[in-house]
Design a protein around this motif. Structure first.
Motif, PDB file in Angstrom:
ATOM      1  N   SER A   1      -3.846  -9.034  -1.860  1.00 31.42           N
ATOM      2  CA  SER A   1      -5.013  -9.045  -0.980  1.00 31.42           C
ATOM      3  C   SER A   1      -5.702 -10.406  -0.998  1.00 31.42           C
ATOM      4  O   SER A   1      -6.138 -10.904   0.038  1.00 31.42           O
ATOM      5  CB  SER A   1      -6.011  -7.960  -1.405  1.00 31.42           C
ATOM      6  OG  SER A   1      -5.586  -6.698  -0.942  1.00 31.42           O
TER       7      SER A   1
ATOM      8  N   ARG B   1      -0.881   2.795   4.849  1.00 32.82           N
ATOM      9  CA  ARG B   1       0.240   1.856   4.990  1.00 32.82           C
ATOM     10  C   ARG B   1       0.763   1.861   6.433  1.00 32.82           C
ATOM     11  O   ARG B   1       0.948   0.814   7.041  1.00 32.82           O
ATOM     12  CB  ARG B   1       1.364   2.259   4.025  1.00 32.82           C
ATOM     13  CG  ARG B   1       2.563   1.351   4.095  1.00 32.82           C
ATOM     14  CD  ARG B   1       3.718   1.839   3.234  1.00 32.82           C
ATOM     15  NE  ARG B   1       4.793   0.871   3.350  1.00 32.82           N
ATOM     16  CZ  ARG B   1       4.907  -0.189   2.563  1.00 32.82           C
ATOM     17  NH1 ARG B   1       4.052  -0.405   1.600  1.00 32.82           N
ATOM     18  NH2 ARG B   1       5.887  -1.045   2.752  1.00 32.82           N
TER      19      ARG B   1
ATOM     20  N   PRO C   1       0.838  -1.192   0.000  1.00 36.64           N
ATOM     21  CA  PRO C   1       0.000   0.000   0.000  1.00 36.64           C
ATOM     22  C   PRO C   1       0.876   1.246   0.000  1.00 36.64           C
ATOM     23  O   PRO C   1       1.978   1.214   0.535  1.00 36.64           O
ATOM     24  CB  PRO C   1      -0.795  -0.134   1.304  1.00 36.64           C
ATOM     25  CG  PRO C   1       0.075  -0.980   2.185  1.00 36.64           C
ATOM     26  CD  PRO C   1       0.828  -1.902   1.284  1.00 36.64           C
TER      27      PRO C   1
ATOM     28  N   LEU D   1       0.604  -1.397   8.798  1.00 36.49           N
ATOM     29  CA  LEU D   1       1.829  -2.155   9.075  1.00 36.49           C
ATOM     30  C   LEU D   1       2.382  -1.911  10.466  1.00 36.49           C
ATOM     31  O   LEU D   1       3.233  -2.656  10.929  1.00 36.49           O
ATOM     32  CB  LEU D   1       2.889  -1.857   8.006  1.00 36.49           C
ATOM     33  CG  LEU D   1       2.438  -2.218   6.579  1.00 36.49           C
ATOM     34  CD1 LEU D   1       3.562  -2.009   5.583  1.00 36.49           C
ATOM     35  CD2 LEU D   1       1.927  -3.655   6.494  1.00 36.49           C
TER      36      LEU D   1
HETATM   37  P1  TYD Z   1       5.484  -4.701   1.178  1.00 34.98           P
HETATM   38  O1  TYD Z   1       5.797  -3.305   1.446  1.00 34.98           O
HETATM   39  O2  TYD Z   1       5.483  -5.161  -0.236  1.00 34.98           O
HETATM   40  O3  TYD Z   1       6.446  -5.568   2.049  1.00 34.98           O
HETATM   41  P2  TYD Z   1       7.711  -6.327   1.546  1.00 34.98           P
HETATM   42  O4  TYD Z   1       8.591  -5.324   0.878  1.00 34.98           O
HETATM   43  O5  TYD Z   1       8.213  -6.811   2.838  1.00 34.98           O
HETATM   44  O6  TYD Z   1       7.223  -7.404   0.605  1.00 34.98           O
HETATM   45  O7  TYD Z   1       4.065  -5.112   1.774  1.00 34.98           O
HETATM   46  C1  TYD Z   1       3.795  -4.855   3.082  1.00 34.98           C
HETATM   47  C2  TYD Z   1       3.045  -5.973   3.714  1.00 34.98           C
HETATM   48  O8  TYD Z   1       1.658  -5.867   3.428  1.00 34.98           O
HETATM   49  C3  TYD Z   1       3.470  -7.361   3.312  1.00 34.98           C
HETATM   50  O9  TYD Z   1       3.632  -8.120   4.490  1.00 34.98           O
HETATM   51  C4  TYD Z   1       2.298  -7.889   2.521  1.00 34.98           C
HETATM   52  C5  TYD Z   1       1.132  -7.125   3.052  1.00 34.98           C
HETATM   53  N1  TYD Z   1       0.012  -6.901   2.116  1.00 34.98           N
HETATM   54  C6  TYD Z   1      -1.213  -7.506   2.363  1.00 34.98           C
HETATM   55  O10 TYD Z   1      -1.369  -8.248   3.346  1.00 34.98           O
HETATM   56  N2  TYD Z   1      -2.264  -7.269   1.513  1.00 34.98           N
HETATM   57  C7  TYD Z   1      -2.150  -6.441   0.427  1.00 34.98           C
HETATM   58  O11 TYD Z   1      -3.134  -6.249  -0.325  1.00 34.98           O
HETATM   59  C8  TYD Z   1      -0.876  -5.805   0.205  1.00 34.98           C
HETATM   60  C9  TYD Z   1      -0.704  -4.877  -0.965  1.00 34.98           C
HETATM   61  C10 TYD Z   1       0.176  -6.069   1.070  1.00 34.98           C
END
Ligand code: TYD
Length: 208
Positions: A104, A54, A44, A58
């Motif tokens: 998601s 975000r 996000p 998080l």
């Molecule tokens: P991200 O910043 O991509 O983390 P990383 O760089 O560690 O992969 O994503 C943040 C977290 O959010 C990651 O644990 C996955 C989660 N997430 C969901 O659970 N649902 C969603 O729709 C998205 C976009 C991310």
């Protein structure tokens, strides 16, 4: 992609710690060096509201319910699509997304057990049904040892459900292609370029 100009949407997906973000940057640099217009965004995030969501998602101390979490991710996505992704696609950019709606479905639909159909349905609404032209699904054991966010801290059973969810999505949707990530980064980058190449307009005609 009807009505979206010549743009092309490419999503990077998979569990954490497989090098998605690094590979997205490499692909972006390669495309830019070849003269393509590229927009890169992460989810996000990518908008003021999206970055606030975000932070909330998080780092929140109180765990949201799974459905509230799915709706918040979808809200951030709707904002990003309307403000950045659709305008850039209409302008003809290649838009690279670090995660999209498959996250998601895998994390909230399967991992948090909201159910894949419910999560897909609300994302249909949030995105107006926009699927990527191509999703690169990173697969492998992973390696990255680094600080974890609230979602990454969930137990192994959660990760297993997420992994299984991604596998089912890959079976169901032909736009999802698997990238074997347990290899030297240079090999992964070369593999990604081979997958992406057919989706690119030939340079001579692209911006004649
Ligand atoms: P991200 O910043 O991509 O983390 P990383 O760089 O560690 O992969 O994503 C943040 C977290 O959010 C990651 O644990 C996955 C989660 N997430 C969901 O659970 N649902 C969603 O729709 C998205 C976009 C991310």
């Amino acid at each position: 992609m009807a009505g979206l100009g010549r743009g092309c949407l490419i999503a990077f997906e998979g569990l954490d710690g497989l090098g998605k973000s690094t590979q997205l940057e490499r692909l972006r640099d390669w495309l830019l060096a070849r003269g393509y217009a590229v927009t890169a965004v992460r989810e996000p995030g990518g908008t003021a509201l999206g970055e606030s969501i975000r932070t909330l998602l998080l780092t929140a101390e109180a765990e949201p319910t799974p459905m509230a979490e799915a709706l918040l991710f979808a809200a951030a996505r709707a904002e990003l699509l309307a403000r950045v992704v659709r305008p850039r696609l209409t302008a003809g950019d290649i838009v690279l997304m670090d995660r999209y709606l498959e996250s998601s479905v895998a994390y909230q639909g399967y991992g948090a057990e909201v159910g894949p159909d419910a999560v897909m349905a609300l994302n249909q609404i949030a995105t107006g049904g926009l699927l990527p032209s191509l999703t690169l699904l990173f697969s492998g054991r992973g390696f990255a040892e680094r600080p974890k966010d609230r979602i990454e801290e969930r137990p192994p059973a959660f990760r297993d459900r997420v992994r299984e969810g991604y596998a089912r999505l890959a079976d169901e949707f032909p736009h999802i292609q698997i990238v074997e990530a347990d290899r030297p980064p240079e090999d992964v980058a070369a593999h990604i370029r081979r997958i992406v190449e057919p989706y690119l307009e030939p340079k001579g005609e692209a911006r004649g």
